[in-house]
Design an enzyme around this catalytic site. Structure first.
Site, PDB file in Angstrom:
ATOM      1  N   LYS A   1       0.850  -1.198   0.000  1.00 45.76           N
ATOM      2  CA  LYS A   1       0.000   0.000   0.000  1.00 45.76           C
ATOM      3  C   LYS A   1       0.881   1.242   0.000  1.00 45.76           C
ATOM      4  CE  LYS A   1      -2.041   2.969   2.256  1.00 45.76           C
ATOM      5  NZ  LYS A   1      -1.881   4.422   1.964  1.00 45.76           N
TER       6      LYS A   1
ATOM      7  N   GLU B   1       9.068   0.785  11.215  1.00 48.42           N
ATOM      8  CA  GLU B   1      10.129   1.780  11.056  1.00 48.42           C
ATOM      9  C   GLU B   1       9.451   3.134  11.164  1.00 48.42           C
ATOM     10  OE1 GLU B   1      12.021   4.514   9.985  1.00 48.42           O
ATOM     11  OE2 GLU B   1      12.316   3.766   7.933  1.00 48.42           O
TER      12      GLU B   1
ATOM     13  N   CYS C   1      13.193  10.161   7.964  1.00 45.66           N
ATOM     14  CA  CYS C   1      12.992   9.701   9.344  1.00 45.66           C
ATOM     15  C   CYS C   1      14.296   9.767  10.131  1.00 45.66           C
ATOM     16  CB  CYS C   1      12.417   8.299   9.360  1.00 45.66           C
ATOM     17  SG  CYS C   1      13.253   7.198   8.225  1.00 45.66           S
TER      18      CYS C   1
ATOM     19  N   GLU D   1       9.258  15.314  16.043  1.00 41.25           N
ATOM     20  CA  GLU D   1       9.722  15.165  14.665  1.00 41.25           C
ATOM     21  C   GLU D   1       9.016  16.214  13.798  1.00 41.25           C
ATOM     22  OE1 GLU D   1       8.503  11.606  12.421  1.00 41.25           O
ATOM     23  OE2 GLU D   1      10.599  11.420  11.808  1.00 41.25           O
TER      24      GLU D   1
HETATM   25  P1  NDP Z   1       1.347   8.042   8.265  1.00 41.27           P
HETATM   26  O1  NDP Z   1       1.994   7.205   9.297  1.00 41.27           O
HETATM   27  O2  NDP Z   1      -0.087   8.353   8.401  1.00 41.27           O
HETATM   28  O3  NDP Z   1       1.529   7.370   6.821  1.00 41.27           O
HETATM   29  C1  NDP Z   1       2.352   6.273   6.493  1.00 41.27           C
HETATM   30  C2  NDP Z   1       1.566   5.242   5.686  1.00 41.27           C
HETATM   31  O4  NDP Z   1       0.582   4.608   6.509  1.00 41.27           O
HETATM   32  C3  NDP Z   1       0.787   5.840   4.518  1.00 41.27           C
HETATM   33  O5  NDP Z   1       0.753   4.897   3.467  1.00 41.27           O
HETATM   34  C4  NDP Z   1      -0.585   6.020   5.140  1.00 41.27           C
HETATM   35  O6  NDP Z   1      -1.593   6.149   4.191  1.00 41.27           O
HETATM   36  C5  NDP Z   1      -0.723   4.756   5.945  1.00 41.27           C
HETATM   37  N1  NDP Z   1      -1.687   4.810   7.039  1.00 41.27           N
HETATM   38  C6  NDP Z   1      -2.272   5.888   7.612  1.00 41.27           C
HETATM   39  N2  NDP Z   1      -3.094   5.512   8.616  1.00 41.27           N
HETATM   40  C7  NDP Z   1      -3.006   4.162   8.687  1.00 41.27           C
HETATM   41  C8  NDP Z   1      -3.613   3.168   9.539  1.00 41.27           C
HETATM   42  N3  NDP Z   1      -4.444   3.496  10.527  1.00 41.27           N
HETATM   43  N4  NDP Z   1      -3.297   1.875   9.338  1.00 41.27           N
HETATM   44  C9  NDP Z   1      -2.430   1.504   8.366  1.00 41.27           C
HETATM   45  N5  NDP Z   1      -1.850   2.399   7.531  1.00 41.27           N
HETATM   46  C10 NDP Z   1      -2.120   3.698   7.689  1.00 41.27           C
HETATM   47  O7  NDP Z   1       2.168   9.353   8.111  1.00 41.27           O
HETATM   48  P2  NDP Z   1       1.626  10.756   7.549  1.00 41.27           P
HETATM   49  O8  NDP Z   1       1.716  10.721   6.098  1.00 41.27           O
HETATM   50  O9  NDP Z   1       0.291  11.105   8.129  1.00 41.27           O
HETATM   51  O10 NDP Z   1       2.680  11.753   8.153  1.00 41.27           O
HETATM   52  C11 NDP Z   1       2.509  12.219   9.485  1.00 41.27           C
HETATM   53  C12 NDP Z   1       3.833  12.380  10.158  1.00 41.27           C
HETATM   54  O11 NDP Z   1       4.463  11.119  10.274  1.00 41.27           O
HETATM   55  C13 NDP Z   1       4.837  13.219   9.384  1.00 41.27           C
HETATM   56  O12 NDP Z   1       4.671  14.557   9.636  1.00 41.27           O
HETATM   57  C14 NDP Z   1       6.126  12.676   9.902  1.00 41.27           C
HETATM   58  O13 NDP Z   1       6.465  13.323  11.094  1.00 41.27           O
HETATM   59  C15 NDP Z   1       5.842  11.238  10.186  1.00 41.27           C
HETATM   60  N6  NDP Z   1       6.312  10.337   9.121  1.00 41.27           N
HETATM   61  C16 NDP Z   1       7.413   9.615   9.363  1.00 41.27           C
HETATM   62  C17 NDP Z   1       7.904   8.785   8.387  1.00 41.27           C
HETATM   63  C18 NDP Z   1       9.118   7.988   8.629  1.00 41.27           C
HETATM   64  O14 NDP Z   1       9.672   7.431   7.691  1.00 41.27           O
HETATM   65  N7  NDP Z   1       9.554   7.886   9.839  1.00 41.27           N
HETATM   66  C19 NDP Z   1       7.304   8.687   7.069  1.00 41.27           C
HETATM   67  C20 NDP Z   1       6.097   9.458   6.929  1.00 41.27           C
HETATM   68  C21 NDP Z   1       5.652  10.250   7.934  1.00 41.27           C
HETATM   69  P3  NDP Z   1      -1.931   7.643   3.654  1.00 41.27           P
HETATM   70  O15 NDP Z   1      -0.731   8.168   3.011  1.00 41.27           O
HETATM   71  O16 NDP Z   1      -2.986   7.429   2.678  1.00 41.27           O
HETATM   72  O17 NDP Z   1      -2.389   8.400   4.850  1.00 41.27           O
END
Ligand code: NDP
Length: 499
Positions: free
Chosen positions: A203, A277, A311, A408
């Site tokens: 996904k 992660e 990250c 973060e």
């Molecule tokens: P999310 O954790 O929401 O997104 C990561 C992935 O998980 C996306 O594919 C998202 O889908 C999906 N997702 C969202 N909700 C669920 C759920 N309940 N169950 C399973 N999968 C889910 O990150 P965000 O994009 O909302 O970003 C928010 C914050 O997270 C950022 O500001 C940053 O601080 C942090 N972040 C950290 C990352 C890292 O690598 N450590 C990467 C991304 C974000 P969808 O995109 O459709 O919401």
């Protein structure tokens, strides 16, 4: 002469010399005509592109222009169920029965096609996500190919990876990836899973689905058996439906700590394997014996690479008090040379923020830093009128209690703290709920080893930053998650070694 001296610039050049050296960069945009973006994308299930049963769709747009790029399917529960069934069937009928050497051939093929179509992938990644073309071209795409090559090598040698054991695949892996490295994260997840004999439902993130969908086309081109990899696009609900599906054996997630925790709660007691992660708040620690010019480059790379949407970004600079002033002065001068703007321009250093939502999050945290009393510096630079942008930012005078030192930000924002002794550096660096990465800058090898032992971080870089290699395990402690990706340790997340 006196007049000329008065007007010398920061580099000590008089006006006449400066005229000779002030070179403007001409625009150098990468061409986009070789990338074919479809109007509309379906889901890849069982080797076919199908319309979602949910009948719902999402739009994906270019964050640098806010222009719509394409419509993609939003998979609902029924679609996710079909994808998991397809993965299960491919697992039992084909993939788990193939000898490792045969699986390896597919992985090699995927890696080679990625290389052949590298320019297409790089441009599409930049269009959909806003990162500078020089990064998608030189980092994301080559590393994605490298992950497939590396894991192709392991596919028929799993017995050597775990001597004396009989590694078996787990079954169907549900993999949810974020928007900061869309293709690379897909490669990090798919390559070890496939090498170990698992099948996958992937996904991609809502804002950046296009390179994963193009990768789907590459999998077809490589003639990967149908159903071995299924791709379901959608938002958080799609991800939630996937990770909670009763017939997946393993969940791999990269994203926010909040969502990671909720997935862990969902899977608790199910016996399913999980790797997370999550976020980070890494300390980049600079000692007074460090090569300062190199360290400044490392600081810039640590926080402004990929707009800080990383990250493991070095988002907290810990600098030894005795050299704080020269380091910060040099850092500010270096920041003034960063080119912010059109991500497709080959000279751009800092591209667009990935989404309006992420921009608002960065703005909110930066406002909190100012309200707390930290001192903000941003180099003067013009930002494009449309799209989502944020200037490279550094905060000095930061206390450990400030939100900008704890949370973060996931944007191009650096918080600077100082320390006097190595012990103080360690205690400040470890004063975080996270534990993903850290950097150490010093001339002394013994100090590097000592710091690496004492820093609670999954990855510690020494006199460098943001280096990635498929052979090197990556992952965190505490709220940064658990499990490793890359290397032999990463394979362990996709095999059952028995008792
Ligand atoms: P999310 O954790 O929401 O997104 C990561 C992935 O998980 C996306 O594919 C998202 O889908 C999906 N997702 C969202 N909700 C669920 C759920 N309940 N169950 C399973 N999968 C889910 O990150 P965000 O994009 O909302 O970003 C928010 C914050 O997270 C950022 O500001 C940053 O601080 C942090 N972040 C950290 C990352 C890292 O690598 N450590 C990467 C991304 C974000 P969808 O995109 O459709 O919401």
């Amino acid at each position: 002469m006196a007049d000329q001296l008065d007007r010398r610039d920061g580099a000590g050049r008089a006006p006449a010399q400066r005229r000779r050296f002030d070179l403007e960069y001409a625009p150098a945009p990468e061409a986009t005509d070789h990338v074919r973006i479809r109007e509309h994308y379906g889901l890849l299930i069982g080797g076919k592109w199908v319309e979602p049963r949910s009948e719902r769709h999402l739009e994906t747009s270019n964050p640098a222009t806010e222009e719509r790029l394409a419509e993609v399917a939003e998979a609902g529960e029924e679609d996710v169920d079909l994808a998991v069934r397809a993965a299960r069937s491919a697992y039992t009928r084909t993939w788990s029965k193939l000898p490792g050497a045969e699986r390896a051939k597919y992985l090699y093929r995927i890696a080679r096609i990625l290389q052949e179509r590298a320019r297409e992938f790089a441009v599409l990644e930049t269009l959909d996500g806003g990162k500078p073309i020089k990064e998608s071209r030189d980092v994301d795409v080559p590393l994605a190919a490298a992950h497939f090559f590396y894991h192709a090598g392991w596919a028929d040698k799993l017995g050597y990876a775990f001597p004396g054991r009989t590694p078996r695949p787990l079954g169907v892996a549900a993999q949810v990836i974020p928007w900061n490295f869309p293709l690379l994260m897909a490669a990090w997840k798919l390559a070890p899973a496939l090498a170990a004999g698992n099948t996958v439902v992937l996904k991609p993130a809502e804002t950046t689905p296009l390179t994963a969908l193009l990768l789907g086309e590459v999998l077809e081109q490589a003639e990967l058996p149908p159903g071995v990899v299924n791709i379901v696009t959608g938002a958080g609900e799609t991800g939630a439906a996937l990770v909670s599906h009763g017939d997946v054996d393993k969940v791999a997630f990269t994203g926010s700590t909040e969502v990671g925790k909720s997935i862990q709660r969902t899977l608790a007691g199910s016996g399913k394997r999980l790797t997370l992660e999550l976020g980070g708040k890494a300390a980049n620690v600079v000692f007074d014996d460090a090569p300062i010019d190199q360290a400044v480059e490392g600081i810039v790379n640590g926080i402004y690479f990929n707009q800080g949407h990383v990250c493991c970004a070095g988002s907290r600079l810990l600098v030894q008090e005795s050299i704080a002033k020269p380091v910060i002065d040099k850092l500010k001068r270096r920041m003034a040379t960063l080119r912010v703007g059109d991500p497709l321009d080959k000279n751009t250093d800092v591209g667009a923020i990935n989404s309006r939502q992420q921009l608002e999050k960065i703005q909110e945290l930066v406002a909190s830093g100012e309200a707390d009393g930290a001192e903000l510096y941003q180099p003067p630079c013009e930002l494009p009128a449309r799209g989502f942008w944020f200037r490279p930012t550094v905060f000095t005078g930061v206390a450990q209690s400030f939100r900008i030192a704890q949370e973060e930000i996931f944007g191009p924002v650096l918080s600077v703290l100082t320390f006097r002794t190595p012990a103080e550096a360690v205690s400040k660096a470890n004063n975080t709920p996270y534990g993903l990465s850290a950097g150490v800058w010093t001339e002394k090898g013994s100090r590097i080893l000592d710091m690496a032992n004492r820093l609670r971080a999954g990855v510690v870089w020494a006199n460098t930053y943001n280096r990635f290699d498929p052979a090197s395990p990556f992952g965190g402690y505490q709220e940064s998650g658990f499990g490793r990706e890359g290397g032999r340790h990463g394979l362990l997340s996709y095999v059952d070694l028995g008792s």
